[in-house]
Scaffold this active site. Sequence first.
Site, PDB file in Angstrom:
ATOM      1  N   HIS A 105     -28.289 -14.948  25.245  1.00 11.68           N
ATOM      2  CA  HIS A 105     -27.339 -14.916  25.967  1.00 11.68           C
ATOM      3  C   HIS A 105     -26.651 -16.283  26.723  1.00 11.68           C
ATOM      4  O   HIS A 105     -25.655 -16.112  27.254  1.00 11.68           O
ATOM      5  CB  HIS A 105     -28.006 -14.198  27.571  1.00 11.68           C
ATOM      6  CG  HIS A 105     -28.097 -12.820  27.326  1.00 11.68           C
ATOM      7  ND1 HIS A 105     -28.973 -12.385  26.327  1.00 11.68           N
ATOM      8  CD2 HIS A 105     -27.869 -11.913  28.260  1.00 11.68           C
ATOM      9  CE1 HIS A 105     -29.205 -10.857  26.745  1.00 11.68           C
ATOM     10  NE2 HIS A 105     -28.544 -10.460  27.497  1.00 11.68           N
TER      11      HIS A 105
ATOM     12  N   HIS B 181       0.800  -1.326   0.020  1.00 13.94           N
ATOM     13  CA  HIS B 181       0.015  -0.120   0.015  1.00 13.94           C
ATOM     14  C   HIS B 181       0.859   1.262   0.008  1.00 13.94           C
ATOM     15  O   HIS B 181       1.159   1.755   1.107  1.00 13.94           O
ATOM     16  CB  HIS B 181      -0.949  -0.063   1.306  1.00 13.94           C
ATOM     17  CG  HIS B 181      -1.746  -1.275   1.284  1.00 13.94           C
ATOM     18  ND1 HIS B 181      -1.223  -2.467   1.792  1.00 13.94           N
ATOM     19  CD2 HIS B 181      -3.149  -1.350   0.842  1.00 13.94           C
ATOM     20  CE1 HIS B 181      -2.273  -3.260   1.854  1.00 13.94           C
ATOM     21  NE2 HIS B 181      -3.316  -2.678   1.472  1.00 13.94           N
TER      22      HIS B 181
ATOM     23  N   HIS C 204      -4.027   3.303  -3.167  1.00 16.03           N
ATOM     24  CA  HIS C 204      -4.177   2.729  -2.175  1.00 16.03           C
ATOM     25  C   HIS C 204      -3.657   1.515  -1.646  1.00 16.03           C
ATOM     26  O   HIS C 204      -2.827   1.438  -0.948  1.00 16.03           O
ATOM     27  CB  HIS C 204      -5.762   2.584  -1.786  1.00 16.03           C
ATOM     28  CG  HIS C 204      -5.894   1.663  -0.545  1.00 16.03           C
ATOM     29  ND1 HIS C 204      -6.083   2.079   0.788  1.00 16.03           N
ATOM     30  CD2 HIS C 204      -6.059   0.136  -0.401  1.00 16.03           C
ATOM     31  CE1 HIS C 204      -6.282   1.007   1.576  1.00 16.03           C
ATOM     32  NE2 HIS C 204      -6.263  -0.006   0.759  1.00 16.03           N
TER      33      HIS C 204
ATOM     34  N   GLU D  74     -17.684  -3.744  24.876  1.00 19.58           N
ATOM     35  CA  GLU D  74     -16.582  -4.838  25.118  1.00 19.58           C
ATOM     36  C   GLU D  74     -15.646  -5.103  23.899  1.00 19.58           C
ATOM     37  O   GLU D  74     -14.512  -5.384  24.423  1.00 19.58           O
ATOM     38  CB  GLU D  74     -17.749  -6.264  24.732  1.00 19.58           C
ATOM     39  CG  GLU D  74     -18.857  -6.379  25.779  1.00 19.58           C
ATOM     40  CD  GLU D  74     -20.071  -5.732  25.428  1.00 19.58           C
ATOM     41  OE1 GLU D  74     -20.121  -4.952  24.296  1.00 19.58           O
ATOM     42  OE2 GLU D  74     -20.970  -5.655  26.218  1.00 19.58           O
TER      43      GLU D  74
HETATM   44  C1  LIG Z   1     -11.336  -4.511   9.821  1.00 19.78           C
HETATM   45  C2  LIG Z   1     -10.944  -4.531   8.451  1.00 19.78           C
HETATM   46  N1  LIG Z   1     -11.786  -4.349   7.297  1.00 19.78           N
HETATM   47  C3  LIG Z   1     -11.271  -4.354   5.903  1.00 19.78           C
HETATM   48  C4  LIG Z   1     -10.091  -4.237   6.038  1.00 19.78           C
HETATM   49  C5  LIG Z   1      -9.342  -4.128   4.608  1.00 19.78           C
HETATM   50  N2  LIG Z   1      -8.941  -2.751   4.231  1.00 19.78           N
HETATM   51  C6  LIG Z   1      -7.791  -2.307   4.322  1.00 19.78           C
HETATM   52  S1  LIG Z   1      -7.487  -0.785   4.162  1.00 19.78           S
HETATM   53  C7  LIG Z   1      -9.195  -0.615   3.640  1.00 19.78           C
HETATM   54  C8  LIG Z   1      -9.521   0.934   3.403  1.00 19.78           C
HETATM   55  C9  LIG Z   1      -9.099   1.737   4.164  1.00 19.78           C
HETATM   56  O1  LIG Z   1      -9.341   3.154   3.982  1.00 19.78           O
HETATM   57  P1  LIG Z   1      -8.635   4.155   4.626  1.00 19.78           P
HETATM   58  O2  LIG Z   1      -8.433   3.978   6.042  1.00 19.78           O
HETATM   59  O3  LIG Z   1      -9.025   5.439   4.176  1.00 19.78           O
HETATM   60  O4  LIG Z   1      -7.076   4.071   4.057  1.00 19.78           O
HETATM   61  P2  LIG Z   1      -6.382   4.625   2.889  1.00 19.78           P
HETATM   62  O5  LIG Z   1      -7.105   4.417   1.390  1.00 19.78           O
HETATM   63  O6  LIG Z   1      -6.439   6.069   3.020  1.00 19.78           O
HETATM   64  O7  LIG Z   1      -4.993   4.326   2.893  1.00 19.78           O
HETATM   65  C10 LIG Z   1      -9.792  -1.645   3.832  1.00 19.78           C
HETATM   66  C11 LIG Z   1     -11.321  -1.731   3.562  1.00 19.78           C
HETATM   67  C12 LIG Z   1      -9.267  -4.333   6.995  1.00 19.78           C
HETATM   68  N3  LIG Z   1      -7.885  -4.268   6.997  1.00 19.78           N
HETATM   69  N4  LIG Z   1      -9.592  -4.417   8.138  1.00 19.78           N
END
Ligand SMILES: Cc1ncc(C[n+]2csc(CCOP(=O)(O)OP(=O)(O)O)c2C)c(N)n1
Length: 667
Positions: free
Chosen positions: A478, A36, A267, A416
């Site tokens: 529960h 990334h 990204h 939680e």
């Molecule tokens: C809980 C979770 N859901 C989905 C992902 C997959 N994922 C990684 S980065 C991302 C998008 C994040 O967007 P942003 O925080 O705006 O990052 P940027 O594009 O600015 O680098 C996703 C959906 C993950 N790593 N963790």
Amino acid sequence: MNETTTIKTSRVQHGLMANAIRALSMDAVEKANSGHPGMPMGMADVATVLFTRHLKFDPHWPEWPDRDRFVLSAGHGSMLLYSLLYLTGYEEMTIDQIRNFRQLGAHTAGHPEFERSLGIETTTGPLGQGLATAVGMAIAERHLAAKYGSEAVDHFTYALAGDGCLMEGISHEAISLAGHLKLNKLIVLFDDNHISIDGPTEISVSDDQVARFKAHGWNAFRIDGHDPDAIDAALRTAKVSDKPTMIACRTTIGYGAPKKAGTASTHGSPLGADEIAGAREKLGWPYPPFEIPEEILSAWRTAGQRSASVSKAWKAHIAQLDAGLRGAFEAALGGDLPAALDQALADHKKSISEAKPKIATRAASQNALEVINGVLETTVGGSADLTGSNNTKTSQLDDMSADNYGGRYIRYGVREHGMAAAMNGLALHGGVIPYGGTFLVFTDYCRPAIRLSALMRQRVIYVMTHDSIGLGEDGPTHQPVEHLASLRAMPNVNVFRPADSVETAECWEIALKSRETPSIIALSRQGLPTVRTDHVTENMSARGGYELRPADGAAKVTVIATGSEIEIALTARDQLQAEGIPTRVVSMPCTELFDAQDEDYRAGTLGVGTVRIAVEAAISLGWERYVGEHGAFIGMHSFGASAPAKALYEHFGITPAAVVAAAKKRL
Ligand SMILES: Cc1ncc(C[n+]2csc(CCOP(=O)(O)OP(=O)(O)O)c2C)c(N)n1
């Protein structure tokens, strides 16, 4: 501590230093052909200002207890962190590590993996976890400062979070708790780049993040995330705030990439040769991949040494502390258990075996904690709004609050997931041993953070009460049914289900001594008789499973049970014995520890050549390996129901009669 000396960087020099991060990030991703680049390139300016002018850290002493914590919550941008660690001079983060980004055995994993000696404070990647973990670190900091003095503990916790982190539900719990506790040494740098994977964030979210944080009691404002002076000023403001601060840094994802900057295509994919060549030109970075010109590297290394004198002064200060305080502080940081704990727990066990109470194991857990918390002063307990049900508070523990950070009991509220992640942060910070409670069924609400406790090898203790249909009238929502099996499926977690007060104390002892494994202690709501009536000092639960009652005569049947079903197993045994069928009972408080025993012990305990019947008020998954092809499992095959516990055990056929019938059928 003294204000860390800052190095003045001209805008030009700042740009060169930030571009070193951009170049390393785009080149490492390109070489790995995955990763990334966008976030590191976008946040390079913010990170450069933070690491060259504000962050208190010492690459030659990564474990320095009073260092500022930096948490890369947006873990996909791992190359930002690896670049910073290499540039500032962490010994183990060599340029070869950067070249080997995402390769087997390298320290530069796809997402940062906790390794304190490398400067990686926590594992991140599951979005939002880092932010919530940082809250736990900030709580630990305030708590330890209250306990040992601000000359020993006084640092900031910085978390870099993206849109994704702030969209995740856990961010709500985390920032709400941080605002409530007024954690003013927590600073969140929000990468406000308006981009996530699917494209512009406007397609999925319209939150006003600044207003949102303010509503949670934070100080929050926007800045231009590419203006070093604005970043510097924002950090200065944040550091003197009486509330936690969120700085929304407006940035361009993939900054410097000529065509792709500002788009989702930067990204999570390599930029490609043409775009990288264009970025080199646009950024004025003519150097080959992985080559940082000497003067730029040396400026970074100088920045890395900014706090060296502060770390030395800190060490000297600790050395001249009153011996008692210093000893307590060092033992806390070392996570040590006092020698007196063993004896205290042994005495406690003995008194239970004599008094033979019939109490719920959740109450037994509180009794054990009363002993533990009296001897071990580093525990920090809590519950997600179920204190009276989880029995997690003991007489020694005051509530922690913004007015009393020294309190050892955290009212986590109905959060939680936030609690579990905060406990990771507490454990990672060091100096405290966290435990926290909710209902076992709500481990589902904690699960992503439990998984990180396990992955990061942290001693986090989950006190999970109301562990079966035995909770009764609250009904199937529960009543955990699949939870024990699903938690047992997770690597490096010990799932305990003690049968009585003695086993409960033993399980607590093991949990505290498991320095690299989190524990889940599943506890009953309903009263259970004491079955360990003959005192032994040995921790019988430590082998995971053991013979609780031998057979009279050569055993033909072995009944294996956990927790509340031990009572059923013992009654069934007596009935079988009365019918002339010699039967033994095995208690299995922790299958993981049992599986770790040698084959002879396991075979002997399970009863070679006997008919084996397992009883657990949960699904059968996993029990087949203990009962074998000719054995039987008595337990749940569906969700539970709402009724008194006794009626439910009858209704679902988890009874001594069912055990007897199953055994006789197989003889
Ligand atoms: C809980 C979770 N859901 C989905 C992902 C997959 N994922 C990684 S980065 C991302 C998008 C994040 O967007 P942003 O925080 O705006 O990052 P940027 O594009 O600015 O680098 C996703 C959906 C993950 N790593 N963790």
